[in-house]
Design a protein around this motif. Structure first.
Motif, PDB file in Angstrom:
ATOM      1  N   MET A   1     -10.335  -9.774   6.678  1.00 28.52           N
ATOM      2  CA  MET A   1     -10.553 -10.550   5.600  1.00 28.52           C
ATOM      3  C   MET A   1     -10.381 -11.879   6.165  1.00 28.52           C
ATOM      4  O   MET A   1     -11.389 -13.036   6.434  1.00 28.52           O
ATOM      5  N   VAL A  74     -15.102 -12.753   0.279  1.00 23.09           N
ATOM      6  CA  VAL A  74     -13.540 -12.460   0.209  1.00 23.09           C
ATOM      7  C   VAL A  74     -13.370 -13.362  -1.244  1.00 23.09           C
ATOM      8  O   VAL A  74     -13.762 -14.556  -1.244  1.00 23.09           O
ATOM      9  N   PRO A  75     -12.401 -12.970  -1.935  1.00 23.79           N
ATOM     10  CA  PRO A  75     -12.143 -13.567  -3.380  1.00 23.79           C
ATOM     11  C   PRO A  75     -11.186 -14.972  -2.612  1.00 23.79           C
ATOM     12  O   PRO A  75     -10.309 -14.798  -1.776  1.00 23.79           O
ATOM     13  N   PRO A  76     -11.666 -16.113  -2.856  1.00 22.42           N
ATOM     14  CA  PRO A  76     -11.129 -17.254  -2.360  1.00 22.42           C
ATOM     15  C   PRO A  76      -9.510 -17.357  -2.723  1.00 22.42           C
ATOM     16  O   PRO A  76      -8.863 -17.927  -1.748  1.00 22.42           O
ATOM     17  N   LEU A  77      -9.151 -17.049  -3.981  1.00 21.02           N
ATOM     18  CA  LEU A  77      -7.971 -17.275  -4.431  1.00 21.02           C
ATOM     19  C   LEU A  77      -7.099 -16.286  -3.547  1.00 21.02           C
ATOM     20  O   LEU A  77      -5.751 -16.426  -3.182  1.00 21.02           O
ATOM     21  N   PHE A  78      -7.686 -15.104  -3.039  1.00 14.24           N
ATOM     22  CA  PHE A  78      -6.967 -14.091  -2.228  1.00 14.24           C
ATOM     23  C   PHE A  78      -6.349 -14.938  -0.882  1.00 14.24           C
ATOM     24  O   PHE A  78      -5.330 -14.751  -0.699  1.00 14.24           O
ATOM     25  N   ILE A  80      -6.347 -18.294  -0.426  1.00 16.38           N
ATOM     26  CA  ILE A  80      -5.387 -19.332  -0.961  1.00 16.38           C
ATOM     27  C   ILE A  80      -3.837 -18.885  -1.335  1.00 16.38           C
ATOM     28  O   ILE A  80      -2.971 -19.420  -0.816  1.00 16.38           O
ATOM     29  N   GLU A  81      -3.922 -17.904  -2.012  1.00 14.22           N
ATOM     30  CA  GLU A  81      -2.574 -17.444  -2.338  1.00 14.22           C
ATOM     31  C   GLU A  81      -1.757 -16.990  -1.241  1.00 14.22           C
ATOM     32  O   GLU A  81      -0.733 -17.116  -0.950  1.00 14.22           O
ATOM     33  N   PHE A  82      -2.635 -16.412  -0.206  1.00 15.43           N
ATOM     34  CA  PHE A  82      -1.896 -16.086   1.045  1.00 15.43           C
ATOM     35  C   PHE A  82      -1.364 -17.013   1.809  1.00 15.43           C
ATOM     36  O   PHE A  82      -0.361 -17.046   2.296  1.00 15.43           O
ATOM     37  N   PRO A 122      -3.282  -8.714   4.322  1.00 17.26           N
ATOM     38  CA  PRO A 122      -1.908  -8.803   4.138  1.00 17.26           C
ATOM     39  C   PRO A 122      -1.034  -7.541   4.466  1.00 17.26           C
ATOM     40  O   PRO A 122      -1.688  -6.470   3.851  1.00 17.26           O
TER      41      PRO A 122
ATOM     42  N   TRP B 239      -2.061  -7.278  -2.934  1.00 16.00           N
ATOM     43  CA  TRP B 239      -2.951  -7.676  -2.142  1.00 16.00           C
ATOM     44  C   TRP B 239      -3.948  -6.476  -2.249  1.00 16.00           C
ATOM     45  O   TRP B 239      -5.131  -6.589  -2.252  1.00 16.00           O
ATOM     46  N   ALA B 314      -4.359 -14.337  -7.211  1.00 21.38           N
ATOM     47  CA  ALA B 314      -5.520 -13.724  -6.954  1.00 21.38           C
ATOM     48  C   ALA B 314      -5.517 -12.471  -7.836  1.00 21.38           C
ATOM     49  O   ALA B 314      -6.760 -12.107  -8.153  1.00 21.38           O
ATOM     50  N   GLY B 620     -14.840 -14.973  -9.284  1.00 19.44           N
ATOM     51  CA  GLY B 620     -14.010 -15.003  -8.472  1.00 19.44           C
ATOM     52  C   GLY B 620     -14.263 -14.794  -7.033  1.00 19.44           C
ATOM     53  O   GLY B 620     -13.498 -14.470  -6.227  1.00 19.44           O
ATOM     54  N   THR B 621     -15.548 -14.651  -6.837  1.00 18.35           N
ATOM     55  CA  THR B 621     -16.136 -14.308  -5.178  1.00 18.35           C
ATOM     56  C   THR B 621     -16.289 -15.671  -4.603  1.00 18.35           C
ATOM     57  O   THR B 621     -16.465 -16.835  -5.337  1.00 18.35           O
TER      58      THR B 621
END
Lengths: 372, 994
Positions: A1, A74-78, A80-82, A122, B239, B314, B620-621
């Motif tokens: 990712m 990939v979900p952008p928030l994923f 950003i959060e990371f 992650p 995650w 997320a 969300g993508t």
């Protein structure tokens, strides 16, 4: 990712790079620099950018850009959060998240990044898990049976921050006097959702150290008691290219507590060259380049209200700004949660020793803006 | 280029050093850097020396510096031979750093990298799970094609590892191998299939990630694991949750029918485009039968809902998009609050969430309307945040709130950020077209803005006014005149072009002014921007047609200028217009229609949201965020018209476990057993305990028959499935509920030790459900409690025995706050059930507890409390309940038995009732006494059973050898000799009974 990470300082230097898959040349950052230039203000850089072969997702924290390179959907928030989690971890490990600190501890940083992500996914992001694998620099490792909960409430939004130093596997239950106040909550993963849903108590087995147990929002039906009032008049005169400013702040509904760390920040219009003011209390500074007027008041004395007045000199020949600047106010009230939320009790199960418990309420202004 | 720049920026003399180092082979020739370069060369030399020294500390220091080099993006590849030697170092710290180096450079130095492989192969067999995992991690990260077979083997082995952490690592390795060599796909899918069956929460997220990367189209692999994934979800790390949720969203769209069919009506007609395919189905479906949601569909929605409270943004977004794409329309709004909460997070989070809200708010205004204030713009917001908020405010505007919104917009127009002010004016325009009540107000407001000092504001106002006037041109001659007057002062090309277009379009309303404007344009034509020129040509043509007397010469002049313009579009347009309006012999039939062509009434432009078409992407993508299809984006399939076979998700249960049967069935069972007990206790209040227990066992027998019958009845026809699922959900709810409480260890011990319990323990061995009384309703003042051992691994702690307690309120008033009070002995480790707030009269509730009996039959005493009373109760486990069934082969059994000889062996000859001589009967009897698993036996006269104690995991082996007569030799091998003799006694008794 997540393919690669570049950390970039405010000058645009890449001072750290890490690749989790094959190496991607740092020239990919050029697209970012382009956008950075266009945005003028670093905060205006769009968090998601597209380049011919990659996607760039970035966050801006403490004058640093954390820029990740992505190759597929990939979900952008994923991401950003990371990235925020990475910055949080640095903060946690080194006390701050700045270029010098990261460069000084580059080996630990690298080990952390290695543990946090495997093949771009992650792996371990929880502070206490990481600390078991990688020792933070100069850490005092003492096991003390103390627990302090800090309630920080801002406007109608608050967080409960916990500092837990309990040995063994303590099972804690925290209940509130008035849980009905809470409108919307989000939890640290250690909190048992179901228990909250059925009984409105926080039941959890805490990780060690500092963590945010819960953030909450007080429903807007309960009117928020704003602790201070502001009387201001800012005017610009067409003739003579000058203006006048007069700000007074007074207490309102502070429930007998003192308002501390009071600070007023004004983003002046471009035309304001200089400010010639007198403050009845505290100091003021006017930064000519950023057009930022900061008035640091300190404690609010209800008997003698702080006042800032004087004249503003304006650039000649430039039309007057049509909109008055808005005032941003920062403040803090110790021992008071303006939301009225009160911790009723905290019980520990599963361990036999007697813990030290404490709770501290603080009210802080979050984004308190007065439009003039 | 930037590479060079950024290096130089790194400042000072060192920068030059670095630059030299970066391009080692070539830079020796670059003169300027040469002197410094040689110094640097020495520096690396000295690293080499340090690495080759014998001192660990020196080596470590060298590696630290090398990692520093790597982090800065500088090459250290020439040190490869020196570094790779240390891969087998005993110093963990050093080893870790060598791994970092290896992963970075192995690709470049493939031959040398092979030297390290054997070290990893050895480490893969290490007893320490972390060492195994890290070896696999590094091995799979070395991108050297030669070792593909080795990697494949390692992955396969790790996928069967006992440690879930290692299995998780193997799931990650699958993706790495796949990207290195896609030809391995088929084999990798096999591993994925295996890992999908894994029950550990640690593995779930990673394997689904691998699934998504390697074979996202193999939906069939998910069927059997669907329910498990749904139920594990809450406990998976954050995650993994995101990945699983997005995969399940896609899965659900292929397997279930649309929940939107039933309520579809007027509300959805406006969204026809988006739901096109659904509306086609509509007719036949609504006629056919009312929509019933698939229980599995419901399961997914229910189990994702609590995650809306996650602290991970997320995860919240993932659940929100799941609800948006899968939930019935009236349920979607539960995500609103959580999304609004995310708006208080970091700037970047706000950006993404606002984008998604913008798309949602187009279709569903109502969802966000109550939170309209959350979208008010702050002066400190970043520009892209401001624009998005504006977009949402505009989407949310309706008759009721428009006045508030317009007042808010007025503030924005005055903003110092002029680009934002311009965007606000656009927004006002959109509100004006969408809500006819305020069109006039908006128009007046915009006209006022025409006298604004700022040019961008004026220009934007003109453009918007132009669009608005088009919708109702009749009564606005004044505004056009006003704009004509402004024309000289406006310099923004778009605005000038807009005014010119207006003049041309409505030239008959301003007959005097229009020619004058054209005259002015003729003077400045050559200096104008292209769009202005084009509009000038248009204006000229239109005036020529309506008022040729005044403008004929002007038009010809402008057409001549245009003919020689530098821009070919303008030359082209000029040529076209000339042919069209100026009649000559060559111009064909078209010029007759010139007036109808040029002055045709034109439809007003619709002012639309920029997010109008974003709903083609899944929310969300990344694709949604960028509004273009990102690499690897997977289309969200449309609902199928007819649901595919639903039974594919059924998981076969080899031997039916009593608690997984129909809800109605189990209820009636409970009732009946309660009934029978009640009668027995009522009738024989004075009768002795033995009588009672016998009547209980009778009822047990009855139940046994029932449970045996039940599954046969419903296993086949698909229609019965609906009755079956709730029961599964029901029993899973217990698991979920209890798993929630088992969260803790994931944080404290990196979540590893906990998951060991899955070792060889069969989850549900068949055993009849014996219910014991905990509290009689007479002594309990109306509260009665019964308990049984569900014989499942306890989810609170692996060393606990799971106990299910059924609490019934037989009094005439509600009981409140039922909970567990003091426990004795104090050392006893009990996992209490959560306090039951209220139990209505006649109601009953089943709760789960876990008790650590420490492998002794000592009773667990505790108090069952209600708000008013406390009752001392005790649970005394039969020795057989302290065991867990194990599966093992006959060979293993004999091997283990061999180890447990002598003192560890207890045996007795027993007499068997003739009815018990058959194999089935023996199984039944043994299983009724103890929770053990049957070991397949090759000899007919031997029956073997294996189990282990719950707390200490000591093996308990039971074997029964039938002799010719009705006797049999019963042998029990275990370290726990006390337990052995007690078990022997119990078994003896059971076999003696007919």
């Amino acid at each position: 990712m997540i393919h690669s990470l570049f950390v970039i300082n405010h000058l645009g230097d890449i001072f750290l790079e890490k690749h989790w898959k094959s190496v991607i040349s740092r020239s990919v950052c050029d697209y970012f620099f382009e956008a950075r230039e266009k945005a003028v203000d670093p905060e205006n850089v769009p968090p998601v950018l597209q380049t011919p072969h990659h996607y760039l997702i970035s966050i801006y924290r403490g004058k640093l850009f954390f820029l990740s390179v992505i190759q597929t959907e990939v979900p952008p928030l994923f991401v950003i959060e990371f990235l925020h989690r990475v910055a949080d971890t640095f903060q946690d490990y080194f006390g701050e998240c700045s270029e010098s600190v990261i460069s000084d501890n580059v080996v630990i940083v690298y080990e952390l990044l290695e543990e946090m992500l495997d093949n771009g996914f992650p792996l371990a992001t929880e502070s206490n898990v990481l600390k078991e694998m990688i020792r933070p620099p100069n850490i005092l490792r003492s096991v003390v049976n103390t627990l302090t909960g800090t309630t920080v409430s801002a406007e109608i939004q608050g967080v409960i921050e916990a500092c837990v130093k309990l040995s063994g596997m303590p099972d804690l239950t925290m209940s509130f006097m008035n849980p009905r106040l809470l409108d919307d909550v989000s939890f640290h993963p250690c909190v048992r959702f179901r228990r909250w849903e059925s009984e409105r108590v926080l039941s959890f087995i805490p990780p060690d150290g500092n963590f945010t147990l819960m953030t909450y929002h007080i429903s807007s039906q309960n009117l928020v008691a704003i602790p201070v009032y502001v009387k201001q008049s800012i005017s610009f005169f067409e003739a003579g290219s000058c203006g006048r400013l007069d700000i007074t702040i007074g207490p309102k509904q502070t429930m007998g507590k003192t308002v501390e760390d009071l600070k007023v920040t004004v983003h002046m219009p471009k035309a304001v060259l200089n400010a010639n003011l007198t403050a009845s209390q505290g100091n003021y500074t006017y930064d000519f380049t950023t057009k930022l007027l900061v008035w640091d008041i300190g404690k609010l004395n209800p008997q003698k209200l702080p006042n800032l007045r004087g004249s503003l000199s304006m650039q000649t020949g430039v039309p007057n700004p049509e909109e008055n600047p808005s005032l941003n106010i920062d403040l803090k009230i110790q021992q008071l949660a303006i939301s009225g939320l009160k911790v009723s009790r905290l019980d520990m199960y599963g361990e036999t020793y007697k813990p030290f418990k404490g709770v501290k309420y603080v009210t802080k202004a979050g984004k308190f803006q007065v439009r003039t | 280029m930037s590479t060079g720049v950024s290096y130089n920026d790194q400042g000072g003399a060192e920068a030059a050093v670095e630059a030299g180092q970066e391009s080692t082979p070539t830079s020796s020739s670059t003169g300027a850097a040469f002197g410094l370069f040689s110094a640097d060369f020495k520096k690396n030399e000295d690293l080499k020396e340090m690495l080759e020294s014998n001192k660990e500390s020196l080596k470590l220091e060298a590696m630290k510096r090398i990692v520093g080099l790597i982090a800065k993006g500088k090459s250290a590849s020439e040190l490869f031979p020196a570094v790779v030697k240390n891969v087998a170092s005993k110093n963990i710290e050093l080893k870790k750093l060598v791994y970092v180096y290896l992963v970075r450079y192995a690709e470049k130095q493939q031959d040398l990298a092979l030297l390290s492989i054997s070290t990893f192969q050895r480490a893969l067999k290490d007893p320490n799970q972390f060492i195994r995992a890290s070896a696999l991690r590094v091995l799979s990260s070395i991108r050297v094609p030669i070792i593909v077979p080795i990697m494949m083997l390692a992955i396969k082995e790790a996928a069967a590892d006992l440690s879930p952490y290692v299995r998780k690592t193997s799931a990650h390795a699958i993706q790495k191998l796949y990207s290195l060599d896609p030809d391995q796909k088929e084999q990798l899918i096999e591993v994925i299939e295996k890992l999908l069956k894994d029950k550990s929460t640690l593995v779930a997220g990673s394997v689904v990630m691998a699934f998504e990367e390697v074979c996202p189209d193999r939906i069939d692999l998910i069927h059997k694991n669907y329910r498990k994934l749904c139920n594990l979800l809450v406990d998976v790390e954050e995650w993994g949750q995101v990945v699983i949720i997005s995969m399940l969203t896609r899965y659900a769209r292929t397997q279930f029918t649309s929940p939107w069919t039933e309520v579809r009506g007027a509300e959805f007609d406006e969204n026809k485009a988006f739901y096109d395919s659904d509306s086609e189905e509509k007719k036949d479906q609504t006629e056919a039968k009312p929509y019933v949601m698939d229980p599995d569909h419901r399961l997914l929605l229910r189990n994702t809902k609590p995650l809306l409270q996650s602290r991970n943004t997320a995860v919240v977004m993932a659940v929100a998009q799941l609800y948006w794409h899968l939930a019935p329309k009236h349920e979607v709004s539960i995500v609103t609050k959580s999304l609004v909460r995310l708006l208080r997070s970091h700037r970047e989070v706000q950006y993404i969430v606002l984008q998604n809200i913008a798309t949602m708010s187009i279709q569903r205004k109502g969802m966000f309307e109550p939170f309209i204030k959350s979208f008010y713009v702050r002066s400190t917001d970043a520009t892209h945040i401001k624009t998005l908020k504006l977009e949402i405010l505009t989407n949310l505007a309706n008759e009721a709130n428009i006045s508030t919104i317009l007042r808010e917009f007025q503030t924005y127009v005055k903003s110092q950020d002029k680009a934002f002010a311009a965007a606000t004016i656009q927004a006002i325009g959109r509100c004006a077209t969408n809500i006819s009540e305020v069109t006039d107000t908006c128009l007046n407001g915009l006209v006022l803005l025409l006298s604004n000092r700022d040019e961008t504001v004026v220009a934007e106002s003109i453009v918007v006014i132009k669009k608005l006037l088009q919708t109702q041109p009749t009564q606005h001659g004044d505004i056009i005149k006003h704009m004509a007057k402004l024309f000289d002062n406006v310099t923004v090309p778009m605005a000038r072009a807009s005014i010119l277009w207006l003049m041309g379009e409505y030239c008959e309303k301003v007959p005097k002014i229009a020619p004058d404007v054209l005259r002015k344009m003729a003077k400045t034509f050559t200096a104008e921007e292209d769009i202005v020129k084009l509009q000038t040509v248009n204006l000229a043509a239109k005036l020529y047609l309506t008022n040729s007397k005044q403008t004929k010469l002007l038009t010809q002049y402008i057409l001549n200028l245009g003919k020689y313009d530098q821009n070919y579009d303008i030359r082209d347009r000029t040529r076209f217009i000339r042919q069209l309006i100026v009649p000559n012999e060559k111009s064909g039939a078209l010029s007759k229609y010139a007036r109808r062509i040029l002055l045709a009434p034109k439809p007003a432009p619709g002012l639309e949201s920029a997010f109008k078409d974003r709903d083609r992407y899944q929310l969300g993508t990344l694709s949604h965020s960028l509004n273009l299809k990102a690499t690897g984006y997977q289309e969200l399939p449309d609902w199928p018209a007819v649901a595919p076979d639903q039974s594919v998700r059924n998981v076969e249960i080899v031997e039916p476990c009593p608690c997984v049967c129909t809800e109605s069935g189990s209820e009636s069972e409970e009732e009946s057993s309660e009934d029978s007990e009640k009668t027995s206790s009522d009738s024989g209040k004075s009768s002795s305990g033995s009588e009672k227990s016998s009547s209980e066992s009778e009822s047990d027998q009855k139940k046994k028959k029932k449970t045996k019958k039940a599954p046969q009845k419903k296993s086949k026809p698909a229609g019965d499935r609906y009755t079956e699922i709730p029961a599964v959900c029901h029993s899973l709810k217990h698991c979920l509920f209890s798993q929630n409480d088992s969260k803790k260890p994931t944080f404290r011990t990196s979540g590893i030790s906990l998951f060991y319990m899955s070792f060889q323990v069969t989850t549900s061995s068949f055993g009849p459900l014996k219910t014991y009384e905990l509290l009689h309703h007479m002594t309990g003042k109306g509260l009665s409690a019964k308990y049984h051992f569900p014989r499942q691994p306890c989810l609170f702690q692996p060393s606990m025995v799971a106990v299910q307690v059924i609490l019934t309120n037989s009094s005439d008033h509600a009981l409140e706050e039922i909970h567990i009070g003091d426990q004795s002995p104090a050392s006893l480790n009990i996992h209490c059930f959560n306090t039951i707030e209220r139990l209505e009269p006649g109601a009953s509730v089943t709760v789960s507890m876990g008790i650590d009996f420490s492998d002794s039959t000592q009773a667990a005493n505790f108090q069952l409390c209600t708000k008013e009373d406390q009752f001392s109760v005790s649970i005394q486990p039969a020795v057989g309940e302290l065991l867990m069934a194990s599966t093992m082969t006959e060979q293993d059994f004999c091997k283990e038995q061999g180890k447990l000889q002598g003192m560890n062996e207890t045996s007795a000859t027993i007499t068997m009732a003739t009815a018990n001589a058959s194999r089935q009967a023996i199984n039944k009897q043994v299983l009724s006494v103890a929770n053990v698993g049957e070991v397949p036996s090759s000899q007919n006269n031997f029956s073997r059973f294996a189990g282990q104690t719950v707390s200490s995991r000591a093996l308990v082996l039971v074997s029964l050898e039938l002799s010719e007569s009705s006797g049999a030799l019963l042998t029990i091998n275990t370290e726990k000799s006390v337990m052995a003799s007690m078990l022997l006694q119990d078994l003896k008794q059971a076999f003696a009974q007919a």
